[in-house]
Design a protein around this motif. Structure first.
Motif, short mmCIF file in Angstrom:
data_model
loop_
_atom_site.label_atom_id
_atom_site.label_comp_id
_atom_site.label_asym_id
_atom_site.label_seq_id
_atom_site.Cartn_x
_atom_site.Cartn_y
_atom_site.Cartn_z
N SER A 385 0.84 -1.20 0.00
CA SER A 385 0.00 0.00 0.00
C SER A 385 0.87 1.25 0.00
CB SER A 385 -0.92 0.01 1.22
OG SER A 385 -1.80 -1.09 1.22
N ARG A 386 1.93 1.22 0.80
CA ARG A 386 2.83 2.37 0.84
C ARG A 386 3.48 2.62 -0.52
NH1 ARG A 386 4.70 0.21 5.84
NH2 ARG A 386 6.73 -0.21 4.87
N ASP A 387 3.78 1.53 -1.23
CA ASP A 387 4.35 1.69 -2.58
C ASP A 387 3.37 2.39 -3.50
OD1 ASP A 387 6.71 0.48 -1.89
OD2 ASP A 387 6.32 -1.41 -2.93
N ILE A 388 2.12 1.94 -3.50
CA ILE A 388 1.11 2.54 -4.36
C ILE A 388 0.91 4.01 -4.01
CG2 ILE A 388 -1.33 2.50 -5.03
CD1 ILE A 388 0.25 0.16 -6.17
N ASP A 400 9.20 15.04 -4.31
CA ASP A 400 9.11 14.11 -3.18
C ASP A 400 10.11 12.98 -3.40
OD1 ASP A 400 8.48 12.33 -1.18
OD2 ASP A 400 6.31 12.43 -1.47
N THR A 401 11.35 13.26 -3.06
CA THR A 401 12.46 12.35 -3.37
C THR A 401 12.28 10.99 -2.70
OG1 THR A 401 13.94 14.23 -3.57
CG2 THR A 401 14.97 12.06 -3.29
N GLN A 402 11.84 10.98 -1.44
CA GLN A 402 11.70 9.72 -0.72
C GLN A 402 10.68 8.80 -1.39
OE1 GLN A 402 14.71 9.79 1.12
NE2 GLN A 402 13.39 8.23 2.06
N SER A 403 9.57 9.36 -1.84
CA SER A 403 8.56 8.54 -2.51
C SER A 403 9.11 7.95 -3.80
CB SER A 403 7.31 9.37 -2.80
OG SER A 403 6.62 9.67 -1.60
N ILE A 404 9.84 8.77 -4.55
CA ILE A 404 10.40 8.29 -5.82
C ILE A 404 11.43 7.20 -5.58
CG2 ILE A 404 11.77 8.94 -7.84
CD1 ILE A 404 10.40 11.67 -7.75
N ILE A 405 12.30 7.39 -4.59
CA ILE A 405 13.33 6.38 -4.29
C ILE A 405 12.68 5.06 -3.90
CG2 ILE A 405 15.13 5.74 -2.63
CD1 ILE A 405 16.00 8.68 -2.63
N SER A 406 11.57 5.13 -3.15
CA SER A 406 10.95 3.89 -2.65
C SER A 406 10.35 3.04 -3.76
CB SER A 406 9.87 4.24 -1.61
OG SER A 406 8.78 4.90 -2.20
#
Length: 674
Positions: A385-388, A400-406
């Motif tokens: 869910s966090r990935d989506i 949003d660098t952290q979201s893209i890295i994940s």
């Protein structure tokens, strides 16, 4: 014979007066098994002169052991009541190993500490998705199964980690406990087993001390517990066990119903007694339960006899979807309250914790008090869910660098940590920076460009459509399949979570409402877990957690194929029988009202009602078809929908919006409805 046994029925009394040799008591739901155990202890002491400290009574939970002790104490005078040895398997075995290793430090690692240790190990080993709480929970569960079987049966195959990673976790965990002088609850079993094998004098002492052994809920015993009991009981085998093979539902914890089914073969000359009078549920519930469980082949043949007569029929419902199902639950609760029930008399029972998220949301919106008997994992906290959600966040904010890295390598785009590190130092727009300073090859650049296009597409979609796009077009579903194949673990659970996420997001129109919903659910759903269970609250619980409990009103939701029975069990006769036992446990929690809901669709696909509903129809099948939500055709008034069934009256709203009442018996007799 003591007057305290006068109220026992004939079969209960037969069990209570048993003295020497092995005895197994098959005790159905609500049949008074605790009464049988406590009165037998009383009988051993008062009628047969057995010393209280020569009696060992074992249950599976501290609460059950304490309740049994308190109920026994009411039968005895104060001079004797404290000498009987009551406890759980873990507490009794811990006493044994403390006596065997008096100089050894045996500090207990409690479950919270154990979880933190495993969490740190998994993260230190850099196992993928190590920050996912669901993964940690599954690893802990598998460690328990590994420990209760490994020393006796050999190898173990994990369903959540590949063998190499599981072995690394186990090795690190064992090293941690050794270095810190700790043992966990599983070690209490394995160390006790090892001590009894190696120390014949200790074993002989315990055999003389525990001359009479009584075990409650025997169907839940696992391999290592059974082996220890066998050693302690020899040579006289004065072991008295009470349980119900039809309620053996903890296979995932290592429980093995073969021990209760084969008890008389393992212990020759066993006395077998069945206590089958049900004092809990009304007749219609018992009849349905008997019919259902009779479909199992791997069981002891028995049939519950009902003491209570009917007040209301079983209620079956077929709402159009999950939203309608949740609304129906609220209606049933309101109706029960209007009839004089308290909220604490009502339970909503489901097969998996995943199903709880939707009903929790509805109860919060309806301002109804509830308590969760299980720790509910918020659907939005799962790593998939966090990935989506990271995809969605990044599409709205490319900074949003952290979201893209994940999610940059989910699915894989072959972007290395080195490339990410160098690009991050160049510019805060990671996508742009990767193009300029990431040292990417042409095929990697192509994939990064496609990701940026995907972000633009997601931004212009409705939330639900965006999730479907991420899964199917961007390729997240394919990533999950590849991930599970690489790890050699089942993918069903992860896809279930993705489906549930997509379902949960239907109610949110845009990303801002989604974020608000996530925060509300996190804040509100935590509160019920802190409530005292004695408060006047509706109970939400899984079928597994429902065992041993009872309620005036039981509502079973999601009674559809692939949920109950669960889809991973359908192709295995052994697992299918356990699923049937699980449904049997759920329906026998009801004392008076039993409502079973089978929505017609799930995740927008048509689904079938659980096969268990058809199997439990020991009454008129046509009557069961006339349930709330069912579309019907009347010979005179035409098409309509049943909006209520109560006390043999059917209320139907026709397409003309006219509402009429019909007598159920008359409708069935004259075949009025199609």
């Amino acid at each position: 014979m003591s007057q305290k046994n006068n109220f026992l029925n004939e079969k209960q009394l037969k069990a209570v007066i048993h003295k020497d040799g092995p005895c197994i008591v098959y005790a159905g739901p609500g049949s008074g098994k605790t009464t049988v155990i406590t009165h037998r202890i009383y009988n051993l002491i008062m009628e047969y002169g057995v010393a209280p400290d020569n009696i060992l009574v074992i249950s599976f939970t501290k609460a059950a052991a304490e309740e049994m002790k308190q109920r026994f104490n009411k039968l005895m005078d104060n001079s004797l009541k404290s000498n009987v040895n009551f406890g759980t398997f873990h507490s009794i075995f811990y006493r044994i190993i403390r006596g065997c290793f008096p100089s050894e430090k045996l500090n207990i690692l409690n479950e919270k500490e154990k979880r933190n240790v495993i969490k740190n190990i998994v993260r230190t080993l850099e196992i993928e998705n190590s920050y996912d709480e669901e993964l940690i929970k599954e690893i802990l569960q598998e460690i328990g199964i590994f420990k209760c079987n490994y020393y006796l049966q050999g190898s173990f195959n994990s369903n959540v980690l590949d063998k190499k990673d599981f072995d690394r976790v186990i090795d690190c965990y064992e090293a941690y406990k050794k270095d810190h002088g700790k043992i966990d609850f599983d070690d209490m079993l394995t160390k006790c087993y090892g001590a009894l094998k190696k120390e014949p004098k200790l074993l002989e002492y315990l055999r003389r001390k525990f001359k009479y052994i009584l075990i409650d809920e025997f169907q839940d015993i696992n391999k290592i517990q059974f082996e220890i009991i066998k050693m302690l009981a020899q040579p006289n085998n004065n072991v008295f066990v009470v349980g119900d093979d039809d309620q053996s539902i903890y296979g995932f914890r290592g429980a093995n119903p073969s021990f209760i089914l084969n008890f008389n073969r393992i212990f020759p000359n066993t006395k077998r007694i069945t206590i089958d009078s049900n004092y809990r549920s009304q007749k219609h519930i018992i009849d349905a339960a008997n019919m259902l469980i009779s479909k199992n082949k791997f069981r002891v043949e028995k049939k519950m006899e009902c003491i209570n007569e009917n007040l209301q029929p079983l209620e079956f419902y077929s709402p159009a979807n999950r939203v309608e199902e949740n609304r129906l639950v609220v209606e049933i609760i309101a109706d029960a309250i209007s009839r004089g029930y308290s909220y604490s008399d009502i339970a909503v029972i489901y097969r998996t914790n995943l199903q709880a998220n939707g009903i929790i949301d509805t109860l919060i919106e309806s301002n109804l008090p509830f308590v969760c008997n299980d720790n509910i994992d918020n659907i939005f906290d799962h790593w998939v869910s966090r990935d989506i959600i990271s995809y969605i966040r990044a599409s709205y904010n490319q900074l949003d660098t952290q979201s893209i890295i994940s999610i940059i390598n989910r699915p894989t785009r072959y972007i290395t940590k080195k490339s990410i590190k160098e690009a991050s130092q160049y510019h805060k727009d990671l996508i742009t920076a990767l193009r300029v300073k990431g040292g990417l090859l042409p095929y990697q650049l192509k994939l990064i460009n496609e990701l940026e296009v995907a972000f633009k597409s997601i931004r212009n979609m409705k939330l639900k459509d965006a999730i479907g796009y991420i899964r199917k077009v961007v390729g997240y579903d394919q990533y999950i399949s590849s991930y599970c194949q690489e790890k050699n673990i089942p993918s069903n659970g992860l896809f279930d979570t993705l489906d549930e996420l997509e379902e949960a997001c239907k109610k949110y129109e845009d990303v801002e409402s989604l974020y608000r919903g996530i925060n509300t659910l996190k804040n509100e759903s935590i509160k019920p877990l802190k409530n005292n269970k004695d408060n006047n609250c509706i109970s939400l619980l899984t079928m597994h957690s429902a065992k041993g409990l009872e309620y005036g009103v039981v509502i079973i939701i999601g009674a559809i194929e692939a949920i109950t029975p669960h889809k991973r069990s359908i192709d295995s006769s052994e697992l299918l029988e356990e699923e049937r036992r699980l449904f049997y446990v759920a329906i026998t929690r009801a004392k008076e009202q039993l409502h079973i809901i089978s929505p017609k669709t799930r995740y927008e696909a048509t689904v079938q009602a659980s096969r268990f509903i058809e199997e439990m129809k020991c009454y008129d099948i046509e009557k069961a078809k006339l349930v709330k939500g069912r579309e019907v055709v009347h010979k005179l008034f035409g098409k309509g929908s049943i909006i209520k069934v109560l006390d043999n009256i059917i209320k139907v709203r026709f397409t003309t919006n006219e509402v009429r009442d019909f007598d159920l018996a008359t409708c069935l007799k004259n075949n009025i409805f199609k």
